[in-house]
Each structure stands twice: as C-alpha cells, then as structure tokens.
Design a protein around this motif. Structure first.
Motif, short mmCIF file in Angstrom:
data_model
loop_
_atom_site.label_atom_id
_atom_site.label_comp_id
_atom_site.label_asym_id
_atom_site.label_seq_id
_atom_site.Cartn_x
_atom_site.Cartn_y
_atom_site.Cartn_z
N LYS A 147 0.84 -1.20 0.00
CA LYS A 147 0.00 0.00 0.00
C LYS A 147 0.87 1.24 0.00
O LYS A 147 1.85 1.34 0.75
N VAL A 148 0.51 2.19 -0.85
CA VAL A 148 1.21 3.48 -0.92
C VAL A 148 0.17 4.58 -0.71
O VAL A 148 -0.85 4.60 -1.40
N VAL A 149 0.39 5.45 0.25
CA VAL A 149 -0.53 6.56 0.52
C VAL A 149 0.23 7.87 0.39
O VAL A 149 1.21 8.10 1.11
N ASP A 150 -0.22 8.70 -0.54
CA ASP A 150 0.43 10.00 -0.80
C ASP A 150 1.94 9.85 -0.99
O ASP A 150 2.73 10.62 -0.46
N GLY A 151 2.30 8.80 -1.75
CA GLY A 151 3.70 8.60 -2.10
C GLY A 151 4.54 7.88 -1.07
O GLY A 151 5.74 7.68 -1.27
N MET A 158 -3.85 -3.98 1.43
CA MET A 158 -4.52 -2.76 1.02
C MET A 158 -5.71 -2.39 1.91
O MET A 158 -6.20 -1.27 1.88
N ILE A 159 -6.20 -3.35 2.69
CA ILE A 159 -7.40 -3.14 3.50
C ILE A 159 -7.09 -3.42 4.97
O ILE A 159 -6.78 -4.56 5.34
N ASP A 160 -7.17 -2.39 5.80
CA ASP A 160 -6.94 -2.56 7.23
C ASP A 160 -8.26 -2.78 7.95
O ASP A 160 -9.34 -2.54 7.39
N LEU A 161 -8.18 -3.22 9.19
CA LEU A 161 -9.38 -3.46 9.99
C LEU A 161 -10.23 -2.19 10.08
O LEU A 161 -11.46 -2.24 9.98
N GLU A 162 -9.57 -1.05 10.21
CA GLU A 162 -10.28 0.22 10.39
C GLU A 162 -10.98 0.69 9.11
O GLU A 162 -11.82 1.59 9.15
N ASP A 163 -10.65 0.06 7.97
CA ASP A 163 -11.35 0.41 6.72
C ASP A 163 -12.76 -0.17 6.67
O ASP A 163 -13.57 0.22 5.84
#
Length: 202
Positions: free
Chosen positions: A12-16, A186-191
């Motif tokens: 997973k990449v978030v904002d680079g 790509m999918i965390d528990l909090e998602d």
C-alpha cells in the motif's frame, strides 16, 4: 520446478509513502531465501521511486519477483465492494506463499454463484477469501482463523499489535459471530470492509 515460480507482493502506498512495507520486505526476503537462496537489500523500498503521477491518494504497488525482481507496477487503488460470501471447499489447495499464479484460487471463485466472493473452507475450518484474510467479530473481540491459507502481512501486524486474536474457527462457529472483516495489505481493519455473517451462504 520451483526455480520457474513467480511470487507477488502487494504494498500500500498513501500519498507517495509506502505503508507497513517492513512486513512485505520480510516476506520477500524469506521467500527468495527459501526458494531461490537469493535476497533483496534491506533498503529495497527506500530505493524504490513512486512515480510522480502516483503520489496522491491510495495506490497499489505490485511487485513480481522470482530469483530477482522482475517487475514493479503502480496503479490507483479502489476497494472492491463485497457484501456476500459463498462457503467453498478448498480441497487440497496450497497458497502458503503469495504465488503470482492464482489459478487454483480463481477456479474456486467460479463456485461463488450470486455472491461477491468466496470464503474458503478446509477440513471444516474457515480460512481466507480469494484475496484476503478474514477477521470475525462477536461484539466482544476480533478473531482470525488459525487455519489461514496465506499468513498475510496485515494479519501478522494486527496480531503483533494485539488487535486480533488467532483461534480455531469452524463453519459451525460462524453463527456465534455477527460480522466478518476482510483484511489484506490494502485493506486494514479500520477500513471496515465488512460482510454480515448472515450474508455468508453455505
């Protein structure tokens, strides 16, 4: 022959910025060492450049590798909607490593009927969906099956953080839970990608 096998890593990449890539690196190093007796440097992700047009929002980094790194791709990520699951017998399926060849899993997916995805059963025990580990909630805690197919990186981290507890979960145990959460790199528990247990078909 094992030398021809290819493996896949999804990061997973978030904002680079690479998210929890240490777990991905550890799995890559373990797989390359055990299968090919090679490795990648500890600085692999530090040296990987995220393309400029992929530095905003959530992006999937897909790494294809064998004895060495074969391909690195970046693509925008959109979470799949999964509202129902079909219980499917996995037979003798083996997905203990993250193989690039997902033919065996895709063959099982053909049995999903009208459901969005499958929930794979082995010897009466719950394992994974076709692309994620699972966590079940009964209102008091979060539990993940000990009988996973693939020990996913998110699963490993959530166990290490004490957020989920591994336990034996059989098909017959499902009725004691309310919700099933899908988790992967790509999918965390909090998602909160959640399927009501009532939407799991036998």
């Amino acid at each position: 022959m094992s030398e021809t096998k290819q493996f896949l890593e999804t990061v997973k990449v978030v904002d680079g910025v690479f998210i929890h890539s240490g777990y991905n690196l550890q799995r890559m190093k373990q797989t390359m060492n055990e299968v090919f007796h090679t490795s990648v440097p500890d600085s692999f992700f530090e040296e990987l450049t995220v393309p400029e047009n992929m530095r905003l929002g959530v992006v999937k980094c897909r790494i294809l590798y064998g004895e060495s790194i074969d391909e690195v791709q970046f693509q925008p990520y959109a979470c799949r909607k999964v509202a129902s699951l079909k219980l499917v017998d996995g037979g003798n399926i083996d997905y203990s490593r993250k193989y690039a060849d997902r033919t065996a899993l895709l063959n099982l997916v053909q049995q999903k009927g009208e459901c969005d995805d499958i929930l794979i059963v082995k010897n009466g025990q719950i394992t994974d969906t076709s692309y994620s580990n699972v966590v079940l909630s009964d209102g008091t805690g979060y539990y993940t099956p000990k009988t996973y197919l693939l020990n996913g990186t998110c699963r490993q981290r959530l166990i290490a953080e004490g957020k989920i507890i591994p336990r034996d979960i059989s098909v017959n145990d499902l009725s004691s839970f309310q919700h099933l959460y899908l988790i992967n790199a790509m999918i965390d528990l909090e998602d909160k990608v959640i399927v009501p247990v009532s939407n799991i078909e036998g």
